[in-house]
Design an enzyme around this catalytic site. Structure first.
Site, PDB file in Angstrom:
ATOM      1  N   GLU A 201      44.406  -2.217 -17.869  1.00 36.04           N
ATOM      2  CA  GLU A 201      43.534  -3.173 -17.172  1.00 36.04           C
ATOM      3  C   GLU A 201      44.404  -4.154 -16.406  1.00 36.04           C
ATOM      4  OE1 GLU A 201      40.078  -3.940 -16.701  1.00 36.04           O
ATOM      5  OE2 GLU A 201      41.090  -5.462 -15.486  1.00 36.04           O
ATOM      6  N   ASP A 309      21.885  -2.139  -8.474  1.00 36.05           N
ATOM      7  CA  ASP A 309      23.335  -2.270  -8.317  1.00 36.05           C
ATOM      8  C   ASP A 309      23.768  -2.735  -6.929  1.00 36.05           C
ATOM      9  OD1 ASP A 309      23.579  -1.455 -10.895  1.00 36.05           O
ATOM     10  OD2 ASP A 309      24.882   0.266 -10.497  1.00 36.05           O
ATOM     11  N   ALA A 318      21.278  -1.350 -15.885  1.00 34.04           N
ATOM     12  CA  ALA A 318      20.009  -0.648 -15.674  1.00 34.04           C
ATOM     13  C   ALA A 318      18.807  -1.575 -15.884  1.00 34.04           C
ATOM     14  CB  ALA A 318      19.928   0.540 -16.627  1.00 34.04           C
ATOM     15  N   HIS A 443      16.951  -9.330 -45.987  1.00 33.15           N
ATOM     16  CA  HIS A 443      18.210  -9.018 -46.679  1.00 33.15           C
ATOM     17  C   HIS A 443      18.099  -7.643 -47.343  1.00 33.15           C
ATOM     18  CE1 HIS A 443      21.806  -9.587 -49.049  1.00 33.15           C
ATOM     19  NE2 HIS A 443      21.130  -9.159 -50.100  1.00 33.15           N
TER      20      HIS A 443
HETATM   21  C1  LIG Z   1      29.267   5.548 -17.158  1.00 28.05           C
HETATM   22  C2  LIG Z   1      28.218   4.484 -16.986  1.00 28.05           C
HETATM   23  C3  LIG Z   1      27.550   4.006 -18.086  1.00 28.05           C
HETATM   24  C4  LIG Z   1      26.586   3.037 -17.944  1.00 28.05           C
HETATM   25  N1  LIG Z   1      25.944   2.572 -19.056  1.00 28.05           N
HETATM   26  C5  LIG Z   1      25.017   1.611 -18.932  1.00 28.05           C
HETATM   27  C6  LIG Z   1      24.314   1.138 -20.065  1.00 28.05           C
HETATM   28  O1  LIG Z   1      24.526   1.593 -21.189  1.00 28.05           O
HETATM   29  N2  LIG Z   1      23.380   0.181 -19.903  1.00 28.05           N
HETATM   30  C7  LIG Z   1      23.120  -0.348 -18.651  1.00 28.05           C
HETATM   31  O2  LIG Z   1      22.257  -1.221 -18.550  1.00 28.05           O
HETATM   32  N3  LIG Z   1      23.763   0.087 -17.554  1.00 28.05           N
HETATM   33  C8  LIG Z   1      24.698   1.053 -17.668  1.00 28.05           C
HETATM   34  N4  LIG Z   1      25.330   1.518 -16.546  1.00 28.05           N
HETATM   35  C9  LIG Z   1      24.968   0.946 -15.244  1.00 28.05           C
HETATM   36  C10 LIG Z   1      23.673   1.588 -14.736  1.00 28.05           C
HETATM   37  O3  LIG Z   1      23.836   2.978 -14.675  1.00 28.05           O
HETATM   38  C11 LIG Z   1      23.321   1.045 -13.363  1.00 28.05           C
HETATM   39  O4  LIG Z   1      23.282  -0.355 -13.419  1.00 28.05           O
HETATM   40  C12 LIG Z   1      21.982   1.568 -12.920  1.00 28.05           C
HETATM   41  O5  LIG Z   1      21.977   2.965 -12.832  1.00 28.05           O
HETATM   42  C13 LIG Z   1      21.606   0.967 -11.562  1.00 28.05           C
HETATM   43  O6  LIG Z   1      20.346   1.421 -11.236  1.00 28.05           O
HETATM   44  P1  LIG Z   1      19.868   1.497  -9.721  1.00 28.05           P
HETATM   45  O7  LIG Z   1      18.416   1.791  -9.795  1.00 28.05           O
HETATM   46  O8  LIG Z   1      20.327   0.309  -8.988  1.00 28.05           O
HETATM   47  O9  LIG Z   1      20.638   2.718  -9.055  1.00 28.05           O
HETATM   48  P2  LIG Z   1      21.201   4.126  -9.498  1.00 28.05           P
HETATM   49  O10 LIG Z   1      20.950   4.445 -10.896  1.00 28.05           O
HETATM   50  O11 LIG Z   1      22.597   4.166  -8.998  1.00 28.05           O
HETATM   51  O12 LIG Z   1      20.317   5.114  -8.655  1.00 28.05           O
HETATM   52  C14 LIG Z   1      20.320   5.104  -7.257  1.00 28.05           C
HETATM   53  C15 LIG Z   1      19.623   6.353  -6.768  1.00 28.05           C
HETATM   54  O13 LIG Z   1      19.472   6.266  -5.371  1.00 28.05           O
HETATM   55  C16 LIG Z   1      19.770   7.516  -4.777  1.00 28.05           C
HETATM   56  N5  LIG Z   1      20.149   7.255  -3.386  1.00 28.05           N
HETATM   57  C17 LIG Z   1      21.232   6.562  -2.956  1.00 28.05           C
HETATM   58  N6  LIG Z   1      21.200   6.470  -1.611  1.00 28.05           N
HETATM   59  C18 LIG Z   1      20.086   7.124  -1.204  1.00 28.05           C
HETATM   60  C19 LIG Z   1      19.503   7.337   0.058  1.00 28.05           C
HETATM   61  N7  LIG Z   1      20.029   6.857   1.183  1.00 28.05           N
HETATM   62  N8  LIG Z   1      18.340   8.066   0.107  1.00 28.05           N
HETATM   63  C20 LIG Z   1      17.774   8.546  -1.023  1.00 28.05           C
HETATM   64  N9  LIG Z   1      18.293   8.344  -2.243  1.00 28.05           N
HETATM   65  C21 LIG Z   1      19.424   7.625  -2.329  1.00 28.05           C
HETATM   66  C22 LIG Z   1      20.876   8.061  -5.642  1.00 28.05           C
HETATM   67  O14 LIG Z   1      20.968   9.474  -5.514  1.00 28.05           O
HETATM   68  C23 LIG Z   1      20.396   7.631  -7.036  1.00 28.05           C
HETATM   69  O15 LIG Z   1      19.559   8.593  -7.607  1.00 28.05           O
HETATM   70  C24 LIG Z   1      26.291   2.518 -16.654  1.00 28.05           C
HETATM   71  C25 LIG Z   1      26.959   3.005 -15.523  1.00 28.05           C
HETATM   72  C26 LIG Z   1      27.906   3.978 -15.686  1.00 28.05           C
HETATM   73  C27 LIG Z   1      28.609   4.507 -14.465  1.00 28.05           C
END
Ligand SMILES: Cc1cc2nc3c(=O)[nH]c(=O)nc-3n(C[C@H](O)[C@H](O)[C@H](O)COP(=O)(O)OP(=O)(O)OC[C@H]3O[C@@H](n4cnc5c(N)ncnc54)[C@H](O)[C@@H]3O)c2cc1C
Length: 464
Positions: A201, A309, A318, A443
């Protein structure tokens, strides 16, 4: 036909927003570029990682069953089966998302979605493009792993969260760059599967968004268990060979070392997917690629909202994406809406020991001018933790001395990611330390440690 809402992206932000829009009776469509709905979280994030982490935990019990008075000969890990089980879990929930779209009468538009001028969304698929009219758009396009310049992920050596989830065997050695939630979860997981794990890190501590004491405790337990942890370390010059990877690391003491490993996981952060979605020429403002939103998730462009995100200044989680979706859709539907409170968003990291946190860290509270009182209770003194054989960690309460306001809660230990629920509810309902002191905890439970930590704010914990 004009839609009320078109959601672009079907991750936890997008699909939940679409469902809520359907529940409000809005004419809704969702656009997804992948052939599966569910986004990063379901396919290559939260769900598959936790499936693997669960197996890693079970496997760890089989490694040392004697501690529980059990002899177990010839236990072996069948890694392809582990991956198959993970895929089944993901598959089940992907079907669930498809079902929810049907149930809520949401049109699923397959292809790449982008803004195409006010009130219009264009969807490209297989060289064809179609334009849809809509009153509102919710951008929910999520994020992808950042890569080191010049590196490309492959199936075995250079991994992101995508490739590592489909390995066919456990690498003998795994180097990980980045010790945020993603890096430490994979470190904890593959260490328990038997990889020799080293974690590098660049910042001075691992899980840098957590309270400093939590970072210290996780680093201590990781090191004790045999994971190499190097902070203040910078990796360069990564080279990929047939039999592994090799790179140079400049360590905190400025010494340079060559590291060799079977595989390298790059977990150095997530890039927002805000390119090529039609933002150019709109009034949407970006901050280093992230979209700036107001408290109702509105962007600068009328009728265009952003969640998940891609949103500037919010944790990439999520449940945050989902909660933002609820706010955006309630606003679109003209319902009463309470904007999200930045300090009430829990974080959960599923390492061993796990981490659950909400609100201000001790350092943040002090920096904001609070006169802080700390209550801390170690799992060492919790009888259920002894029963489970999981003694590492503690509950730490950050409270305001004046009124007993709960400013933050930081847990590292068994089931920390579940325990934090009590803290989130306490903060959301604006309970004080006193309320929690008077809350009776059953407990023997792990969550008794919460009651004790609240008592500890006034030096009144019983079992220490
Ligand atoms: C390894 C890992 C573990 C994680 N574990 C956790 C956890 O335990 N708990 C937690 O809260 N968060 C966790 N996260 C974070 C979490 O996955 C994200 O915060 C979450 O998925 C974000 O959701 P979102 O709806 O913003 O987008 P995403 O889940 O990234 O989904 C975006 C979607 O948009 C689609 N897309 C993108 N651009 C276009 C476009 N132009 N047209 C059509 N479709 C498109 C993509 O294909 C995708 O399906 C983890 C992330 C990773 C990488």
């Amino acid at each position: 036909m004009t839609y009320d809402v078109i959601v672009i992206g079907s991750g936890p932000g997008g699909y939940s927003a679409a469902v809520r829009a359907g529940q409000y009776g809005l004419k809704t469509a969702i656009v997804e570029r992948d052939n599966k709905l569910g986004g990063v979280c379901l396919h290559v994030g939260c769900v598959p990682t936790k499936a693997l982490l669960h197996t890693a935990e079970v496997w760890e019990h089989f490694q040392h069953p004697e501690a529980d008075g059990i002899h177990c000969d010839n236990a072996r890990l069948d890694f392809p089966l582990v991956i198959q089980r993970k895929n089944q879990i993901v598959g089940k929930h992907a079907k669930g998302v498809e079902f929810l779209m049907k149930k809520n009468k949401i049109d699923v538009l397959r292809g790449w979605g982008r803004l195409a001028g006010p009130g219009r969304v264009e969807v490209h698929n297989d060289g064809q493009s179609q334009t849809y009219e809509t009153r509102n758009v919710v951008l929910a396009t999520g994020s992808e792993a950042r890569m080191l310049p010049g590196l490309k992920p492959d199936a075995r050596r250079i991994l992101t969260n995508i490739e590592i989830l489909d390995l066919t065997e456990v690498p003998k050695s795994l180097a990980i760059l980045g010790a945020g939630a993603v890096g430490v979860e994979f470190a904890s997981c593959f260490h328990r599967f038997g990889s020799k794990v080293s974690l590098f890190e660049m910042l001075p501590r691992i899980v840098p968004v957590e309270d400093e004491e939590v970072s210290k405790e996780l680093a201590r337990v990781f090191k004790k268990s045999g994971i190499r942890v190097e902070t203040g370390a910078r990796a360069d010059n990564v080279q990929v060979a047939d039999n592994g990877v090799r790179f140079e690391v400049t360590l905190a003491n400025n010494q340079t070392e060559t590291v060799e490993a079977d595989a390298l996981l790059v977990a150095i952060g997530r890039k927002p997917n805000t390119e090529n979605i039609g933002i150019e020429g709109t009034r949407i403002e970006l901050d280093r690629g992230f979209i700036k939103c107001d408290p109702y998730q509105r962007t600068g462009e009328p009728g265009v909202y952003a969640i998940g995100d891609i949103v500037a200044g919010m944790p990439q989680l999520a449940h945050v994406a989902t909660a933002e979706g609820m706010v955006a859709i309630a606003h679109i539907a003209g319902k009463d809406v309470t904007p999200l409170h930045r300090n009430r968003m829990p974080g959960a990291t599923y390492t061993e020991p796990g981490i659950g946190s909400v609100g201000l860290t001790e350092a943040q509270a002090i920096a904001q001018g609070y006169k802080v009182r700390i209550g801390k209770f170690p799992f060492q003194a919790n009888s259920k933790a002894t029963i489970l054989g999981q003694h590492d960690g503690f509950v730490k309460i950050v409270a305001d001395e004046k009124h007993g306001e709960i400013l933050g809660m930081h847990i590292i230990g068994p089931q920390a990611f579940e325990l934090i629920g009590e803290g989130v509810l306490a903060m959301e309902s604006e309970s004080t330390v006193d309320t929690l002191i008077h809350t009776i905890h059953a407990h023997p439970t792990i969550y008794e440690a919460m009651g004790e930590a609240f008592n500890a704010v006034y030096g009144m914990a019983i079992n220490v």
